[in-house]
Design a protein around this motif. Structure first.
Motif, PDB file in Angstrom:
ATOM      1  N   VAL A  12       0.691  -1.527   0.365  1.00 40.25           N
ATOM      2  CA  VAL A  12      -0.109   0.421   0.261  1.00 40.25           C
ATOM      3  C   VAL A  12       0.473   0.936  -0.286  1.00 40.25           C
ATOM      4  CG1 VAL A  12      -1.612   1.467   1.513  1.00 40.25           C
ATOM      5  CG2 VAL A  12      -2.318  -0.937   0.593  1.00 40.25           C
ATOM      6  N   ILE A  13       1.838   1.248   1.090  1.00 39.69           N
ATOM      7  CA  ILE A  13       2.156   2.265   0.416  1.00 39.69           C
ATOM      8  C   ILE A  13       3.218   2.616  -0.320  1.00 39.69           C
ATOM      9  CG2 ILE A  13       5.032   3.046   2.098  1.00 39.69           C
ATOM     10  CD1 ILE A  13       3.924   1.991   4.701  1.00 39.69           C
ATOM     11  N   LEU A  14       3.928   1.489  -1.457  1.00 40.37           N
ATOM     12  CA  LEU A  14       4.249   1.363  -2.327  1.00 40.37           C
ATOM     13  C   LEU A  14       3.601   2.118  -3.215  1.00 40.37           C
ATOM     14  CD1 LEU A  14       7.259   1.002  -4.319  1.00 40.37           C
ATOM     15  CD2 LEU A  14       5.820  -0.980  -4.398  1.00 40.37           C
ATOM     16  N   VAL A  15       2.648   1.656  -3.582  1.00 40.52           N
ATOM     17  CA  VAL A  15       0.846   1.875  -4.642  1.00 40.52           C
ATOM     18  C   VAL A  15       0.440   3.880  -4.358  1.00 40.52           C
ATOM     19  CG1 VAL A  15      -1.130   2.386  -5.550  1.00 40.52           C
ATOM     20  CG2 VAL A  15       0.550   0.035  -5.005  1.00 40.52           C
ATOM     21  N   VAL A  16       0.859   4.606  -2.835  1.00 44.40           N
ATOM     22  CA  VAL A  16       0.562   4.848  -2.655  1.00 44.40           C
ATOM     23  C   VAL A  16       2.001   5.981  -2.932  1.00 44.40           C
ATOM     24  CG1 VAL A  16       0.001   7.312  -0.882  1.00 44.40           C
ATOM     25  CG2 VAL A  16      -1.104   5.108  -0.848  1.00 44.40           C
ATOM     26  N   ALA A  17       3.308   5.826  -2.969  1.00 46.16           N
ATOM     27  CA  ALA A  17       4.697   6.998  -3.080  1.00 46.16           C
ATOM     28  C   ALA A  17       4.814   7.199  -4.586  1.00 46.16           C
ATOM     29  CB  ALA A  17       5.675   5.340  -2.779  1.00 46.16           C
ATOM     30  N   VAL A  18       3.882   5.126  -5.553  1.00 49.07           N
ATOM     31  CA  VAL A  18       4.484   6.095  -6.387  1.00 49.07           C
ATOM     32  C   VAL A  18       3.494   6.522  -7.118  1.00 49.07           C
ATOM     33  CG1 VAL A  18       3.925   4.765  -9.393  1.00 49.07           C
ATOM     34  CG2 VAL A  18       5.447   3.742  -7.134  1.00 49.07           C
ATOM     35  N   LEU A  19       1.706   6.568  -6.995  1.00 50.71           N
ATOM     36  CA  LEU A  19       1.121   7.462  -7.692  1.00 50.71           C
ATOM     37  C   LEU A  19       1.117   9.318  -6.952  1.00 50.71           C
ATOM     38  CD1 LEU A  19      -2.231   4.739  -6.919  1.00 50.71           C
ATOM     39  CD2 LEU A  19      -0.676   5.525  -9.309  1.00 50.71           C
ATOM     40  N   PHE A  20       1.695   9.285  -5.698  1.00 46.91           N
ATOM     41  CA  PHE A  20       1.379  10.503  -4.958  1.00 46.91           C
ATOM     42  C   PHE A  20       2.892  11.224  -5.182  1.00 46.91           C
ATOM     43  CE2 PHE A  20      -3.232   8.786  -4.261  1.00 46.91           C
ATOM     44  CZ  PHE A  20      -3.653   8.860  -5.035  1.00 46.91           C
ATOM     45  N   GLY A  21       3.826  10.915  -5.555  1.00 47.60           N
ATOM     46  CA  GLY A  21       5.152  11.007  -4.166  1.00 47.60           C
ATOM     47  C   GLY A  21       5.615  11.519  -5.674  1.00 47.60           C
ATOM     48  N   GLY A  22       5.829  13.119  -5.267  1.00 43.96           N
ATOM     49  CA  GLY A  22       6.644  13.596  -5.939  1.00 43.96           C
ATOM     50  C   GLY A  22       5.328  14.357  -7.348  1.00 43.96           C
ATOM     51  N   LYS A  23       5.978  15.306  -8.096  1.00 48.04           N
ATOM     52  CA  LYS A  23       5.638  15.886  -9.162  1.00 48.04           C
ATOM     53  C   LYS A  23       5.616  15.522 -10.055  1.00 48.04           C
ATOM     54  CE  LYS A  23       5.839  20.795 -11.233  1.00 48.04           C
ATOM     55  NZ  LYS A  23       6.194  21.802 -11.227  1.00 48.04           N
ATOM     56  N   GLY A  24       3.942  15.151 -10.215  1.00 50.28           N
ATOM     57  CA  GLY A  24       4.135  15.102 -11.970  1.00 50.28           C
ATOM     58  C   GLY A  24       4.138  13.345 -12.553  1.00 50.28           C
ATOM     59  N   LYS A  25       4.795  12.857 -11.096  1.00 48.90           N
ATOM     60  CA  LYS A  25       5.443  10.945 -11.251  1.00 48.90           C
ATOM     61  C   LYS A  25       4.174  10.720 -12.832  1.00 48.90           C
ATOM     62  CE  LYS A  25       8.713  10.484  -7.924  1.00 48.90           C
ATOM     63  NZ  LYS A  25       9.025   9.304  -7.193  1.00 48.90           N
ATOM     64  N   LEU A  26       2.821  10.248 -11.816  1.00 54.98           N
ATOM     65  CA  LEU A  26       1.691   9.426 -12.598  1.00 54.98           C
ATOM     66  C   LEU A  26       1.597  10.209 -14.003  1.00 54.98           C
ATOM     67  CD1 LEU A  26      -0.257   7.036 -12.416  1.00 54.98           C
ATOM     68  CD2 LEU A  26      -2.006   9.188 -11.378  1.00 54.98           C
ATOM     69  N   SER A  27       1.700  11.502 -14.319  1.00 49.77           N
ATOM     70  CA  SER A  27       1.326  12.252 -14.882  1.00 49.77           C
ATOM     71  C   SER A  27       2.403  11.627 -16.158  1.00 49.77           C
ATOM     72  CB  SER A  27       1.265  13.834 -15.417  1.00 49.77           C
ATOM     73  OG  SER A  27       2.158  13.759 -15.080  1.00 49.77           O
ATOM     74  N   GLY A  28       3.728  11.437 -15.502  1.00 53.28           N
ATOM     75  CA  GLY A  28       4.668  11.143 -16.527  1.00 53.28           C
ATOM     76  C   GLY A  28       4.780   9.625 -16.892  1.00 53.28           C
ATOM     77  N   ILE A  29       4.548   8.924 -16.242  1.00 50.37           N
ATOM     78  CA  ILE A  29       4.649   7.235 -16.071  1.00 50.37           C
ATOM     79  C   ILE A  29       3.521   7.741 -17.178  1.00 50.37           C
ATOM     80  CG2 ILE A  29       3.981   5.129 -15.200  1.00 50.37           C
ATOM     81  CD1 ILE A  29       4.986   6.147 -12.516  1.00 50.37           C
ATOM     82  N   MET A  30       2.806   7.777 -17.284  1.00 52.04           N
ATOM     83  CA  MET A  30       1.423   7.326 -18.539  1.00 52.04           C
ATOM     84  C   MET A  30       1.565   8.947 -20.017  1.00 52.04           C
ATOM     85  SD  MET A  30      -0.491   5.634 -17.047  1.00 52.04           S
ATOM     86  CE  MET A  30      -2.173   5.661 -17.438  1.00 52.04           C
ATOM     87  N   GLY A  31       2.381   9.273 -19.538  1.00 53.97           N
ATOM     88  CA  GLY A  31       3.084   9.989 -21.145  1.00 53.97           C
ATOM     89  C   GLY A  31       3.998   9.477 -21.325  1.00 53.97           C
ATOM     90  N   ASP A  32       4.461   7.847 -20.740  1.00 49.34           N
ATOM     91  CA  ASP A  32       5.706   7.514 -21.351  1.00 49.34           C
ATOM     92  C   ASP A  32       5.586   6.282 -22.197  1.00 49.34           C
ATOM     93  OD1 ASP A  32       7.838   9.106 -20.685  1.00 49.34           O
ATOM     94  OD2 ASP A  32       8.419   7.558 -18.859  1.00 49.34           O
ATOM     95  N   ALA A  33       4.065   6.103 -21.338  1.00 46.80           N
ATOM     96  CA  ALA A  33       2.698   4.450 -21.680  1.00 46.80           C
ATOM     97  C   ALA A  33       3.030   5.215 -23.000  1.00 46.80           C
ATOM     98  CB  ALA A  33       2.115   4.079 -20.645  1.00 46.80           C
ATOM     99  N   ALA A  34       2.000   6.388 -23.089  1.00 45.55           N
ATOM    100  CA  ALA A  34       1.127   6.763 -24.219  1.00 45.55           C
ATOM    101  C   ALA A  34       2.253   7.023 -25.468  1.00 45.55           C
ATOM    102  CB  ALA A  34       0.803   8.035 -24.303  1.00 45.55           C
ATOM    103  N   LYS A  35       3.555   7.317 -25.688  1.00 41.92           N
ATOM    104  CA  LYS A  35       4.385   7.580 -26.384  1.00 41.92           C
ATOM    105  C   LYS A  35       5.077   6.052 -27.151  1.00 41.92           C
ATOM    106  CE  LYS A  35       6.721  12.048 -24.193  1.00 41.92           C
ATOM    107  NZ  LYS A  35       7.604  12.626 -23.715  1.00 41.92           N
TER     108      LYS A  35
END
Length: 72
Positions: A12-35
């Motif tokens: 749970v802590i790992l998932v929360v850290a990936v989703l909400f940790g840092g500025k724009g990590k989730l959008s960066g991950i999704m952007g890389d997947a879209a590319k």
């Protein structure tokens, strides 16, 4: 292996850290997947272009006369 298991909390802590940790990590991950998906689709389009132009007409003979003409 109940709800209080330390493995569950680590996950749970790992998932929360990936989703909400840092500025724009989730959008960066999704952007890389879209590319990656876009590059895959472009690669498929390039393969189609290498096969030759497709005008929607089949190259197979459709009538007996066309078949006989090809045999000659």
């Amino acid at each position: 292996m109940g709800i209080g298991s330390w493995w569950h909390w680590v996950l749970v802590i790992l998932v929360v850290a990936v989703l909400f940790g840092g500025k724009g990590k989730l959008s960066g991950i999704m952007g890389d997947a879209a590319k990656g998906i876009r590059a895959f689709k472009d690669g498929l389009k390039d393969d189609d272009k290498k096969d030759g132009p497709h005008d929607g007409v089949s190259s197979l003979p459709r009538t007996d006369a066309e078949k006989e003409e090809l045999k000659r």
